[in-house]
Design an enzyme around this catalytic site. Structure first.
Site, PDB file in Angstrom:
ATOM      1  N   HIS A 195       0.822  -1.228   0.000  1.00 61.02           N
ATOM      2  CA  HIS A 195       0.000   0.000   0.000  1.00 61.02           C
ATOM      3  C   HIS A 195       0.849   1.268   0.000  1.00 61.02           C
ATOM      4  O   HIS A 195       0.515   2.251   0.665  1.00 61.02           O
ATOM      5  CB  HIS A 195      -0.947   0.006   1.196  1.00 61.02           C
ATOM      6  N   ASP A 251       0.390  -4.869   5.362  1.00 62.11           N
ATOM      7  CA  ASP A 251      -0.687  -5.740   4.899  1.00 62.11           C
ATOM      8  C   ASP A 251      -0.723  -5.772   3.370  1.00 62.11           C
ATOM      9  O   ASP A 251      -0.157  -4.906   2.698  1.00 62.11           O
ATOM     10  CB  ASP A 251      -2.040  -5.257   5.438  1.00 62.11           C
ATOM     11  N   GLU A 252      -1.383  -6.792   2.841  1.00 58.80           N
ATOM     12  CA  GLU A 252      -1.653  -6.931   1.416  1.00 58.80           C
ATOM     13  C   GLU A 252      -0.408  -6.703   0.564  1.00 58.80           C
ATOM     14  O   GLU A 252      -0.410  -5.902  -0.381  1.00 58.80           O
ATOM     15  CB  GLU A 252      -2.798  -5.996   1.016  1.00 58.80           C
ATOM     16  N   VAL A 253       0.662  -7.408   0.912  1.00 57.19           N
ATOM     17  CA  VAL A 253       1.895  -7.392   0.118  1.00 57.19           C
ATOM     18  C   VAL A 253       1.749  -8.480  -0.940  1.00 57.19           C
ATOM     19  O   VAL A 253       1.818  -9.668  -0.642  1.00 57.19           O
ATOM     20  CB  VAL A 253       3.134  -7.645   1.003  1.00 57.19           C
ATOM     21  N   ASP A 303      -2.380 -10.189   8.075  1.00 59.04           N
ATOM     22  CA  ASP A 303      -2.745 -11.039   6.946  1.00 59.04           C
ATOM     23  C   ASP A 303      -1.549 -11.664   6.226  1.00 59.04           C
ATOM     24  O   ASP A 303      -1.651 -12.794   5.740  1.00 59.04           O
ATOM     25  CB  ASP A 303      -3.625 -10.273   5.950  1.00 59.04           C
TER      26      ASP A 303
END
Length: 611
Positions: A195, A251-253, A303
């Site tokens: 992000h 997160d969300e890598v 996550d």
């Protein structure tokens, strides 16, 4: 006599120089101590050797010595790391303003309740926070999580990533003071892996993308990455001098080891898997911050972290320095993977564990209304889960963050607006308060005590709408909470579009696209259409002005314009174009061509309607 006098003079001069030198050293030391007071919380720069203390097991077995590897890797694709912020001596440990007696208790354990502001979507004016922060404290919040993104007043080598309406340094100081005055702790959130669109979208930082095509994830394979991230971290620390809690994202890598530099990086480090790379990068970021101040508690989204097993966590000593934040925005948290099996046990072994629910922005990328019932049920489910797990597996659970997302991604559209979602925030915070968290589970529609409490807090004249359906079936409540004008505008919009649809059903019978394209209209029917369209156009224009006026009290003017262009103007323009055509045609048409209309035997696929 003369040689003796010259010798005495020389000795006197040497003695004078020694005295002056000693005095200078004393003054310099005193001056330094005055500005850089030494204590247990001194703000100091991390050591310049980026890779020092980050040896991996692979290096011990590598043919080259660790020191040689460090030297080579340090010089790959970049100049050496430089620190952009000045050395400042300051206390960075803030005494918690809230005593444990003021914290909510779940299963007899004190739990902090924080409210998250996602400023990448629509950052409020400071004047709005002045109205809102006292209410947050009154409603039971202990702190706020500020995700500034490009609204932070970055300078130096990262100055170009600033939003054009970014907060100033004075604004950040005002936010700090407002929080302190209202007994709210501040947890800044700075993304340091995934992000990072607001950084990597710029051409000057495009070489730092893990995947060169997508500007979401920064690569750990280039040391310039850390020049940039360390500069951003330094500036966050500088403008939050009393920082206790720091959320570093992660997160969300989505991409790993795809940057061209990663091939050489892998050869030098022995890192082969995405899990190893994630842990490696996280350890560098956390150790850098901990070198600045070991008293700061660091938080990471769960996550991607959940994919690391215990040996990997121990290898990089992450168990001792990070606190996972488990996020779930479902009405039933029990189905999440982190609450079952060995994973739930592993999270219970960290020094501290937090959770994250949501009060807005977690149902759909383009949702414009908040489903109050959904978000309230999310809080209730979290409380049920914690009542079960705190006495058993999660004795380390310390806090919950009520997230309020404004965009799913830097490039995506605005979702639920903050002022419109204040009722959802109030219901969500109330769920964690007495007596509501201790009452038998009730459907939000049946919980009259809860509804009356929130309506009183928001100074509403009637029932607050708990679902989208109620916007169409219930009277609009008149409220006096900060941003209530936006709330009323959003409620009125559903009724407004319903009226538009009714008028369009009539107009479309007599003025079709074919009539518009070939300027072929029934004048009498056109006049009847105008009689219905004119008041509707007045209502639509009044909505635009009222909405902009209410929004501009909370946000910079561009936010209202962005929302209108995203969710309103396309449909408005279609109605307006039909209205303008009929108005002109009724006034101007006095004769018509013979049929056939259209006078062609070919279907026109590409030509736009004539206006």
């Amino acid at each position: 006599m003369f040689p003796i006098r010259r010798c005495n003079t020389l000795l006197s001069r040497i003695f004078l120089v020694v005295i002056l030198f000693s005095i200078s050293i004393f003054v310099i030391n005193g001056f330094t101590k005055y500005f850089y007071k030494t204590d247990n919380h001194q703000y100091v720069l991390a050591r310049n050797k980026l890779l020092e203390d980050h040896q991996t097991e692979h290096e011990h077995n590598h043919q080259k010595s660790p020191s040689f590897i460090h030297r080579e890797l340090f010089n790959v694709n970049t100049e050496s790391i430089v620190h952009t912020s000045a050395i400042e001596s300051r206390h960075v440990l803030q005494e918690n303003n809230s005593s444990t007696s003021e914290l909510t208790k779940i299963a007899n354990r004190p739990v902090s309740v924080y409210v998250h502001f996602d400023l990448k979507g629509a950052a409020p004016k400071i004047s709005y926070f002045e109205q809102l922060f006292p209410l947050l404290h009154k409603w039971g919040a202990n702190g706020i999580c500020m995700e500034y993104e490009d609204m932070f007043p970055f300078d130096g080598i990262v100055s170009n990533i600033r939003h054009k309406q970014a907060y100033t340094k004075d604004d950040i100081e005002k936010i700090n003071k407002l929080a302190k005055d209202n007994q709210l702790d501040i947890m800044p959130l700075l993304q340091t892996y995934g992000h990072l669109e607001f950084l990597l979208k710029l051409k000057e930082f495009s070489d730092l993308r893990e995947n060169p095509k997508y500007p979401q994830v920064i690569t750990p394979c280039i040391n310039k990455t850390y020049s940039i991230l360390f500069a951003m971290i330094d500036q966050y620390l500088n403008l939050h001098p009393n920082l206790r809690l720091f959320h570093i994202g992660h997160d969300e890598v989505y991409y790993f080891l795809t940057n061209p530099a990663c091939q050489e990086f892998q050869q030098l480090t022995g890192i082969r898997t995405q899990h190893d790379l994630f842990a490696y990068h996280l350890s560098i970021i956390t150790n850098y911050i901990r070198e600045k101040n070991p008293n700061i508690s660091l938080f990471v989204w769960h996550d991607v972290l959940q994919n690391l097993n215990s040996p990997m966590l121990q290898k990089y000593k992450l168990m001792d320095i990070i606190n996972p934040v488990l996020w779930s925005y479902r009405e039933d948290v029990h189905i999440e993977g982190f609450v079952v099996g060995p994973q739930s046990i592993l999270f219970g072994q960290f020094k501290s564990l937090w959770g994250a629910s949501a009060f807005k922005g977690a149902t759909d990328e383009v949702a414009i209304v908040s489903d109050v019932k959904h978000y309230y049920e999310n809080q209730v489910s979290w409380i049920e889960q914690l009542n079960s797990y705190i006495p058993t597996k999660w004795k380390n659970f310390d806090g919950i963050i009520l997230t309020g997302w404004s965009r799913y991604d830097h490039f995506l559209s605005l979702c639920e607006l903050l002022p419109y979602s204040i009722p959802s925030m109030a219901f969500s915070l109330a769920a964690w308060k007495e007596p509501f968290k201790s009452l038998p589970k009730l459907d939000i529609f049946s919980n009259k005590q809860l509804q009356e409490y929130v309506e009183k807090e928001l100074q509403c004249s009637s029932h607050i709408h708990l679902s989208i359906h109620e916007h169409l079936t219930k009277p609009m409540p008149k409220c006096k909470f900060p941003g209530a004008g936006v709330y009323e505008s959003m409620i009125s919009l559903h009724s407004l579009w319903s009226q538009v649809e009714q008028v369009e059903l009539f107009v479309n019978k007599y003025v079709t696209d074919l009539h518009v394209k070939y300027s072929y209209i029934h004048v009498k029917r056109g006049e009847e259409c105008l009689e219905k369209l004119t008041p509707i156009m007045n209502l639509l224009n009044n909505f635009i002005e009222s909405f902009k006026r209410s929004m501009n009290e909370v946000f910079p003017e561009q936010v209202a314009i962005e929302w209108l262009e995203t969710y309103f103007m396309k449909r408005y323009r279609l109605v307006n174009e039909r209205y303008e055509f009929i108005r002109r045609a009724v006034q101007e048409q006095r004769s018509w061509l013979p049929r056939p209309i259209p006078d062609t035997d070919k279907l026109d696929i590409n030509q736009k309607n004539k206006r």
